[in-house]
Design a protein around this motif. Sequence first.
Motif, PDB file in Angstrom:
ATOM      1  N   SER A  46     -51.297 -17.336 -14.968  1.00 31.16           N
ATOM      2  CA  SER A  46     -51.916 -18.226 -13.995  1.00 31.16           C
ATOM      3  C   SER A  46     -50.850 -18.734 -13.041  1.00 31.16           C
ATOM      4  O   SER A  46     -49.654 -18.626 -13.329  1.00 31.16           O
ATOM      5  N   GLY A  47     -51.307 -19.264 -11.908  1.00 32.37           N
ATOM      6  CA  GLY A  47     -50.391 -19.915 -10.991  1.00 32.37           C
ATOM      7  C   GLY A  47     -50.103 -19.194  -9.703  1.00 32.37           C
ATOM      8  O   GLY A  47     -49.400 -19.728  -8.838  1.00 32.37           O
ATOM      9  N   GLY A  48     -50.606 -17.988  -9.534  1.00 30.14           N
ATOM     10  CA  GLY A  48     -50.371 -17.286  -8.283  1.00 30.14           C
ATOM     11  C   GLY A  48     -51.159 -17.893  -7.140  1.00 30.14           C
ATOM     12  O   GLY A  48     -51.969 -18.803  -7.334  1.00 30.14           O
ATOM     13  N   GLY A  49     -50.911 -17.394  -5.931  1.00 37.85           N
ATOM     14  CA  GLY A  49     -51.644 -17.896  -4.772  1.00 37.85           C
ATOM     15  C   GLY A  49     -50.954 -17.574  -3.480  1.00 37.85           C
ATOM     16  O   GLY A  49     -50.047 -16.734  -3.434  1.00 37.85           O
ATOM     17  N   LEU A  50     -51.387 -18.256  -2.437  1.00 37.28           N
ATOM     18  CA  LEU A  50     -50.850 -18.078  -1.088  1.00 37.28           C
ATOM     19  C   LEU A  50     -49.994 -19.288  -0.737  1.00 37.28           C
ATOM     20  O   LEU A  50     -50.429 -20.430  -0.915  1.00 37.28           O
ATOM     21  N   VAL A  51     -48.805 -19.021  -0.237  1.00 34.13           N
ATOM     22  CA  VAL A  51     -47.887 -20.103   0.120  1.00 34.13           C
ATOM     23  C   VAL A  51     -47.101 -19.688   1.356  1.00 34.13           C
ATOM     24  O   VAL A  51     -46.891 -18.487   1.587  1.00 34.13           O
ATOM     25  N   GLN A  52     -46.693 -20.661   2.144  1.00 34.04           N
ATOM     26  CA  GLN A  52     -45.865 -20.366   3.304  1.00 34.04           C
ATOM     27  C   GLN A  52     -44.423 -20.132   2.895  1.00 34.04           C
ATOM     28  O   GLN A  52     -43.968 -20.630   1.849  1.00 34.04           O
ATOM     29  N   ALA A  53     -43.717 -19.400   3.708  1.00 31.28           N
ATOM     30  CA  ALA A  53     -42.291 -19.164   3.454  1.00 31.28           C
ATOM     31  C   ALA A  53     -41.568 -20.498   3.300  1.00 31.28           C
ATOM     32  O   ALA A  53     -41.822 -21.442   4.053  1.00 31.28           O
ATOM     33  N   GLY A  54     -40.687 -20.542   2.311  1.00 28.73           N
ATOM     34  CA  GLY A  54     -39.978 -21.772   2.009  1.00 28.73           C
ATOM     35  C   GLY A  54     -40.653 -22.635   0.961  1.00 28.73           C
ATOM     36  O   GLY A  54     -40.053 -23.592   0.460  1.00 28.73           O
ATOM     37  N   GLY A  55     -41.885 -22.293   0.623  1.00 34.20           N
ATOM     38  CA  GLY A  55     -42.640 -23.056  -0.348  1.00 34.20           C
ATOM     39  C   GLY A  55     -42.332 -22.668  -1.781  1.00 34.20           C
ATOM     40  O   GLY A  55     -41.434 -21.850  -2.045  1.00 34.20           O
ATOM     41  N   SER A  56     -43.086 -23.260  -2.692  1.00 37.74           N
ATOM     42  CA  SER A  56     -42.857 -23.055  -4.124  1.00 37.74           C
ATOM     43  C   SER A  56     -44.164 -22.748  -4.842  1.00 37.74           C
ATOM     44  O   SER A  56     -45.236 -23.179  -4.417  1.00 37.74           O
ATOM     45  N   LEU A  57     -44.038 -22.011  -5.924  1.00 42.20           N
ATOM     46  CA  LEU A  57     -45.136 -21.757  -6.849  1.00 42.20           C
ATOM     47  C   LEU A  57     -44.584 -21.724  -8.257  1.00 42.20           C
ATOM     48  O   LEU A  57     -43.410 -21.391  -8.469  1.00 42.20           O
ATOM     49  N   ARG A  58     -45.441 -22.015  -9.219  1.00 44.42           N
ATOM     50  CA  ARG A  58     -45.059 -21.933 -10.626  1.00 44.42           C
ATOM     51  C   ARG A  58     -46.058 -21.054 -11.351  1.00 44.42           C
ATOM     52  O   ARG A  58     -47.252 -21.355 -11.362  1.00 44.42           O
ATOM     53  N   LEU A  59     -45.562 -19.992 -11.936  1.00 39.35           N
ATOM     54  CA  LEU A  59     -46.394 -19.095 -12.728  1.00 39.35           C
ATOM     55  C   LEU A  59     -46.275 -19.448 -14.209  1.00 39.35           C
ATOM     56  O   LEU A  59     -45.198 -19.847 -14.669  1.00 39.35           O
ATOM     57  N   SER A  60     -47.383 -19.272 -14.925  1.00 40.14           N
ATOM     58  CA  SER A  60     -47.394 -19.494 -16.364  1.00 40.14           C
ATOM     59  C   SER A  60     -47.977 -18.271 -17.055  1.00 40.14           C
ATOM     60  O   SER A  60     -48.843 -17.590 -16.499  1.00 40.14           O
ATOM     61  N   CYS A  61     -47.499 -18.014 -18.257  1.00 36.67           N
ATOM     62  CA  CYS A  61     -48.018 -16.902 -19.054  1.00 36.67           C
ATOM     63  C   CYS A  61     -48.056 -17.342 -20.508  1.00 36.67           C
ATOM     64  O   CYS A  61     -47.013 -17.621 -21.104  1.00 36.67           O
ATOM     65  N   ALA A  62     -49.253 -17.398 -21.059  1.00 39.40           N
ATOM     66  CA  ALA A  62     -49.439 -17.809 -22.446  1.00 39.40           C
ATOM     67  C   ALA A  62     -49.809 -16.600 -23.294  1.00 39.40           C
ATOM     68  O   ALA A  62     -50.751 -15.870 -22.955  1.00 39.40           O
ATOM     69  N   ALA A  63     -49.071 -16.406 -24.371  1.00 41.92           N
ATOM     70  CA  ALA A  63     -49.338 -15.299 -25.278  1.00 41.92           C
ATOM     71  C   ALA A  63     -50.173 -15.788 -26.461  1.00 41.92           C
ATOM     72  O   ALA A  63     -49.938 -16.877 -26.983  1.00 41.92           O
ATOM     73  N   SER A  64     -51.124 -14.969 -26.862  1.00 43.00           N
ATOM     74  CA  SER A  64     -51.949 -15.303 -28.011  1.00 43.00           C
ATOM     75  C   SER A  64     -52.266 -14.025 -28.794  1.00 43.00           C
ATOM     76  O   SER A  64     -52.051 -12.920 -28.310  1.00 43.00           O
ATOM     77  N   GLY A  65     -52.777 -14.220 -30.008  1.00 42.26           N
ATOM     78  CA  GLY A  65     -53.116 -13.057 -30.819  1.00 42.26           C
ATOM     79  C   GLY A  65     -52.154 -12.880 -31.978  1.00 42.26           C
ATOM     80  O   GLY A  65     -51.560 -13.833 -32.459  1.00 42.26           O
ATOM     81  N   SER A  66     -51.977 -11.638 -32.379  1.00 37.20           N
ATOM     82  CA  SER A  66     -51.157 -11.322 -33.555  1.00 37.20           C
ATOM     83  C   SER A  66     -49.680 -11.210 -33.152  1.00 37.20           C
ATOM     84  O   SER A  66     -49.129 -10.125 -33.029  1.00 37.20           O
ATOM     85  N   ILE A  67     -49.058 -12.371 -32.972  1.00 38.89           N
ATOM     86  CA  ILE A  67     -47.654 -12.411 -32.548  1.00 38.89           C
ATOM     87  C   ILE A  67     -46.796 -12.635 -33.773  1.00 38.89           C
ATOM     88  O   ILE A  67     -46.786 -13.706 -34.362  1.00 38.89           O
ATOM     89  N   PHE A  68     -46.052 -11.620 -34.171  1.00 39.52           N
ATOM     90  CA  PHE A  68     -45.203 -11.737 -35.350  1.00 39.52           C
ATOM     91  C   PHE A  68     -43.761 -12.037 -34.973  1.00 39.52           C
ATOM     92  O   PHE A  68     -43.062 -12.734 -35.682  1.00 39.52           O
ATOM     93  N   SER A  69     -43.330 -11.498 -33.871  1.00 49.76           N
ATOM     94  CA  SER A  69     -41.973 -11.777 -33.411  1.00 49.76           C
ATOM     95  C   SER A  69     -41.915 -11.513 -31.914  1.00 49.76           C
ATOM     96  O   SER A  69     -42.638 -10.662 -31.397  1.00 49.76           O
ATOM     97  N   ILE A  70     -41.055 -12.259 -31.244  1.00 49.87           N
ATOM     98  CA  ILE A  70     -40.854 -12.073 -29.812  1.00 49.87           C
ATOM     99  C   ILE A  70     -39.372 -11.873 -29.566  1.00 49.87           C
ATOM    100  O   ILE A  70     -38.562 -12.730 -29.928  1.00 49.87           O
ATOM    101  N   ASN A  71     -39.029 -10.744 -29.000  1.00 53.43           N
ATOM    102  CA  ASN A  71     -37.634 -10.520 -28.597  1.00 53.43           C
ATOM    103  C   ASN A  71     -37.370 -11.223 -27.268  1.00 53.43           C
ATOM    104  O   ASN A  71     -36.406 -11.955 -27.118  1.00 53.43           O
ATOM    105  N   TYR A  72     -38.233 -10.949 -26.301  1.00 56.70           N
ATOM    106  CA  TYR A  72     -38.137 -11.673 -25.044  1.00 56.70           C
ATOM    107  C   TYR A  72     -39.458 -11.619 -24.300  1.00 56.70           C
ATOM    108  O   TYR A  72     -40.311 -10.790 -24.572  1.00 56.70           O
ATOM    109  N   MET A  73     -39.610 -12.531 -23.386  1.00 55.20           N
ATOM    110  CA  MET A  73     -40.727 -12.550 -22.446  1.00 55.20           C
ATOM    111  C   MET A  73     -40.153 -12.582 -21.040  1.00 55.20           C
ATOM    112  O   MET A  73     -39.027 -13.042 -20.823  1.00 55.20           O
ATOM    113  N   GLY A  74     -40.930 -12.086 -20.115  1.00 55.34           N
ATOM    114  CA  GLY A  74     -40.399 -12.058 -18.763  1.00 55.34           C
ATOM    115  C   GLY A  74     -41.456 -11.781 -17.723  1.00 55.34           C
ATOM    116  O   GLY A  74     -42.652 -11.672 -18.023  1.00 55.34           O
ATOM    117  N   TRP A  75     -40.990 -11.685 -16.499  1.00 49.82           N
ATOM    118  CA  TRP A  75     -41.832 -11.428 -15.345  1.00 49.82           C
ATOM    119  C   TRP A  75     -41.310 -10.214 -14.581  1.00 49.82           C
ATOM    120  O   TRP A  75     -40.100 -10.065 -14.386  1.00 49.82           O
TER     121      TRP A  75
END
Length: 115
Positions: A7-36
């Motif tokens: 979540s968190g995408g959208g339209l913004v003017q140059a110089g602006g800011s946005l914050r993206l979020s990513c929530a993981a759910s389900g059968s998570i046994f181990s996480i080495n890394y998360m990224g974009w």
Amino acid sequence: QVQLAESGGGLVQAGGSLRLSCAASGSIFSINYMGWYRQAPGKQRELVATVTSGGSRNYADSVKGRFTISRDGAKNTVYLQMNSLKPEDTAVYYCNLQGGGRSYWGQGTQVTVSS
């Protein structure tokens, strides 16, 4: 099975800011890394930033100093704070989780930066 909800995408003017979020759910046994990652029209998908379970961060040169990746281990959530956005940041941004020998992808969220 692991699901990633972005979540968190959208339209913004140059110089602006946005914050993206990513929530993981389900059968998570181990996480080495998360990224974009991101993919602009007509271009290959490229790494934006990753954070390991130990907190080590890695950034693409093009976003260093402007983007910050962070994570909440208790919530299995990763964030991408994007500041000083440029038109060339326009792309679909995908969340990725690497863990348990597998790689999982979100459906993507559009970020559009107007000049």
